[in-house]
Design a protein around this motif. Sequence first.
Motif, PDB file in Angstrom:
ATOM      1  N   ARG A   3      25.255 -11.328  44.713  1.00 44.12           N
ATOM      2  CA  ARG A   3      25.568 -11.363  45.944  1.00 44.12           C
ATOM      3  C   ARG A   3      24.977 -10.306  46.872  1.00 44.12           C
ATOM      4  N   ILE A   4      25.035  -8.757  46.290  1.00 44.46           N
ATOM      5  CA  ILE A   4      24.496  -8.114  47.877  1.00 44.46           C
ATOM      6  C   ILE A   4      22.894  -8.231  47.631  1.00 44.46           C
ATOM      7  N   ILE A   7      23.117 -10.513  50.265  1.00 45.87           N
ATOM      8  CA  ILE A   7      23.183 -10.088  52.213  1.00 45.87           C
ATOM      9  C   ILE A   7      22.062  -9.705  52.212  1.00 45.87           C
ATOM     10  N   TYR A 184      36.967 -11.207  51.645  1.00 49.62           N
ATOM     11  CA  TYR A 184      35.734 -11.494  53.256  1.00 49.62           C
ATOM     12  C   TYR A 184      36.770 -12.141  54.177  1.00 49.62           C
ATOM     13  N   ALA A 244      28.623 -13.270  53.184  1.00 48.03           N
ATOM     14  CA  ALA A 244      29.819 -13.083  51.783  1.00 48.03           C
ATOM     15  C   ALA A 244      31.408 -13.894  52.092  1.00 48.03           C
ATOM     16  N   ASP A 247      29.748 -17.478  50.621  1.00 49.43           N
ATOM     17  CA  ASP A 247      29.816 -17.716  49.558  1.00 49.43           C
ATOM     18  C   ASP A 247      30.538 -17.599  48.318  1.00 49.43           C
ATOM     19  N   ASP A 248      31.669 -16.766  49.260  1.00 48.57           N
ATOM     20  CA  ASP A 248      33.043 -16.389  47.609  1.00 48.57           C
ATOM     21  C   ASP A 248      34.229 -17.495  48.163  1.00 48.57           C
TER      22      ASP A 248
END
Length: 331
Positions: A3-4, A7, A184, A244, A247-248
């Motif tokens: 995920r990082i 982003i 988030y 983010a 995605d979450d």
Amino acid sequence: MLRIKMIIAWWCVLMVSAGCYHKPLSVTHPVNDTLSAQQIDSIVFARTHHYSHNYNFVVTADSLVLTLQMPEEAVSDLPTDSFTVKMDERLAVADIRIIPNDTIDSVWVQLAQEQGTFGWIHESEMLARVQPDEPVSQFISFFSDEHLLIFLVVFVLLLFVYGMRKLLRRNAYIVHFNDIATFYPTLLALTVAASATLYSSIQMFAADEWQEFYFHPSLNPFSQHGLLRLFLASVWAILLVGIAAVDDVFRHLSFGEGVLYLLGLAGVCAVNYILFTISTMYYVGYAMLLVYISLAVWRYITHTRSKYVCGKCGRQIKHKGHCPHCGAFNE
């Protein structure tokens, strides 16, 4: 970790996109003897009026009438000829002349078409019918229209109330109310509220700085200063936190539930933008922002945050007992 990386990749794409520009229309036009180059390129004029020689505009009105003769002839009521420039045509500033005895507007601007035709107009009349030939400036102008703002306020509030009633009746997941175990979405809503507060603060306390940004926009916060730097940083934060959050959301919910949740989140963000933009203009927005941040964080910590992990499926759960995802019992 994945995920990082995603982003960071999105951030790089956005920064590259922000650096794109189109070739401006420039004018090579001899300076008239009655007006020196120093006066045209005056730093004082550029700072107070935010544009100068070779600055590009695009016509937004139905038409723009330019005078062929010199401003002195028009001010003296001598016969003059004119021509019309249509909407969406690009114009460049070829010359600027100050006429002190003009009772309407002492500043005259000579504009040039791409075909090489030149004409004069009062600055006040010009600015009412043109926009800077920059996508960011045109975006700002579009969302600053009073009629559009009134329509958006009424439309968003009605849609928000109707949507919230539907979602609450269905016991659907909604940020701040029946939220999912990720911070988030809450952070996104708070960032939008803070960004709206900064936007109104700039309008009230740094209007000239905002006007300069309107004529010379840049999405790079490090090229600005003061409140404007914070505002641009918050805009980038909205984009990154939004990615983010999406995605979450789909990691915690099914596709259908995720779409409904994101629609509700978009409604909350829209209401936050309108509410804090308007309330900050009356100075109550600052207190409201502090209360909103406190309540949102308290609500997440006490009602939303997951304290446990299911021993079978590994999903986060709020309480011990049967897992809502797989049904396994956790002691």
